[in-house]
Design an enzyme around this catalytic site. Sequence first.
Site, PDB file in Angstrom:
ATOM      1  N   HIS A 124      10.926   2.542  26.046  1.00 16.87           N
ATOM      2  CA  HIS A 124       9.380   2.963  25.256  1.00 16.87           C
ATOM      3  C   HIS A 124       9.250   1.938  23.920  1.00 16.87           C
ATOM      4  O   HIS A 124      10.270   1.065  23.817  1.00 16.87           O
ATOM      5  CB  HIS A 124       9.577   4.361  24.515  1.00 16.87           C
ATOM      6  CG  HIS A 124      10.615   4.391  23.343  1.00 16.87           C
ATOM      7  ND1 HIS A 124      12.027   4.599  23.701  1.00 16.87           N
ATOM      8  CD2 HIS A 124      10.600   4.579  22.196  1.00 16.87           C
ATOM      9  CE1 HIS A 124      12.602   4.429  22.580  1.00 16.87           C
ATOM     10  NE2 HIS A 124      11.770   4.669  21.544  1.00 16.87           N
ATOM     11  N   ASP A 174       7.599   2.139  20.173  1.00 18.31           N
ATOM     12  CA  ASP A 174       7.401   3.130  19.308  1.00 18.31           C
ATOM     13  C   ASP A 174       6.057   3.532  18.959  1.00 18.31           C
ATOM     14  O   ASP A 174       5.184   2.678  18.829  1.00 18.31           O
ATOM     15  CB  ASP A 174       8.252   2.887  17.862  1.00 18.31           C
ATOM     16  CG  ASP A 174       9.716   3.013  17.917  1.00 18.31           C
ATOM     17  OD1 ASP A 174      10.245   3.733  18.912  1.00 18.31           O
ATOM     18  OD2 ASP A 174      10.491   2.363  17.333  1.00 18.31           O
ATOM     19  N   HIS A 232      12.216  -0.986  24.013  1.00 20.55           N
ATOM     20  CA  HIS A 232      13.476  -0.571  23.685  1.00 20.55           C
ATOM     21  C   HIS A 232      14.239   0.656  24.195  1.00 20.55           C
ATOM     22  O   HIS A 232      13.488   1.464  24.696  1.00 20.55           O
ATOM     23  CB  HIS A 232      14.053  -0.722  22.366  1.00 20.55           C
ATOM     24  CG  HIS A 232      13.043   0.307  21.177  1.00 20.55           C
ATOM     25  ND1 HIS A 232      11.909   0.090  20.975  1.00 20.55           N
ATOM     26  CD2 HIS A 232      13.947   1.191  20.801  1.00 20.55           C
ATOM     27  CE1 HIS A 232      11.732   1.295  20.182  1.00 20.55           C
ATOM     28  NE2 HIS A 232      12.885   2.065  20.042  1.00 20.55           N
ATOM     29  N   ARG A 290      16.227   3.997  10.572  1.00 17.55           N
ATOM     30  CA  ARG A 290      15.145   3.119  10.884  1.00 17.55           C
ATOM     31  C   ARG A 290      13.927   3.157   9.845  1.00 17.55           C
ATOM     32  O   ARG A 290      13.318   4.208   9.550  1.00 17.55           O
ATOM     33  CB  ARG A 290      14.365   3.533  12.283  1.00 17.55           C
ATOM     34  CG  ARG A 290      13.486   2.350  12.826  1.00 17.55           C
ATOM     35  CD  ARG A 290      12.678   2.834  14.136  1.00 17.55           C
ATOM     36  NE  ARG A 290      12.067   4.002  13.895  1.00 17.55           N
ATOM     37  CZ  ARG A 290      11.472   4.688  14.837  1.00 17.55           C
ATOM     38  NH1 ARG A 290      11.906   4.758  15.853  1.00 17.55           N
ATOM     39  NH2 ARG A 290      10.715   5.833  14.359  1.00 17.55           N
TER      40      ARG A 290
END
Length: 311
Positions: free
Chosen positions: A137, A139, A287, A302
């Site tokens: 995917h 983000d 990723h 993150r």
Amino acid sequence: MTSAPSAPSAPVLRSFRIPAGGLHEGPRVLRRLPEGMVSRPYELFDVVPQAATIGAEIRGLDLARPLGRTLREELNRALVEWKVLFFRGQHLTPDAQRAFARNWGELETNPLLASAGPADVARFDRSAARTFENVWHTDVTFRERPAMGAVLQLREVPAAGGDTMWADMAAAYDNLPQDVRERIDGARAVHDFLPGFARFTEPGRLAAFQEMFPPVEHPVVRRHPETGRRMLFVNTSFTTHITGLPQEESDRLLRLLFQQAHVPEYQVRWRWAAGDIAFWDNRATQHYAVNDYGDERRVAERVAIAGDRPF
């Protein structure tokens, strides 16, 4: 007088076919840089490539220190060239991680994710919450302005496993058959947060966010805002259909496009140690967090950098 021997007849093969739209064997075009961009040496740090077109470890920097304009520009050039940068053993505090990310713009928050205190630091702790990330995917493509990039730090790592992989979506576009590129250049697709988050989020909570995150349209092929390079911009988690196509035709085409992230030649894989940082260009990559560590603990934090409207 003897006659010349006749040429051997060609062997007879049974009829066969290769299904249309599958992945092809053979050489692939692996261009790390866009056309017209010339590779130049780096002066302020060492670059250790991890794969052919994507992924480089950066050595010789302490990310807790202010960057300064020249270092920031050189790091940005490395980011654009390599798409994801790795930094070993940084052990940044949340504030230092945020300060580093702010060199590239304002930080974004995602209310769908747990935070590590500050709202703009998302925390991924599988021992505390049921989440699944083992799908390719990009983000937050369900936003009108998806994140430009992200800075991820591993706080705790399992004894083995728990790697993260990234795929180069410029290479994925470059290697599509010409007829497929012609079909998708100029096409648009709908992105929605529900498919990606419905797997691990309570339905009532999802309903509360539907007004905040309505479906949006983005180009199927976006251009990088700094280089103009074309990149495939659909992903399994959030892309639901291609605008204007019947659902069956859209599904068939999207399956082919989703497959491209799975090609090993477009990928890099990082084996984490606690304190490592990965900084990736969310515009140019997908990723996949590999969920192969059972009940062991893996904790990551993150910070996402606000992006622009894809074009």
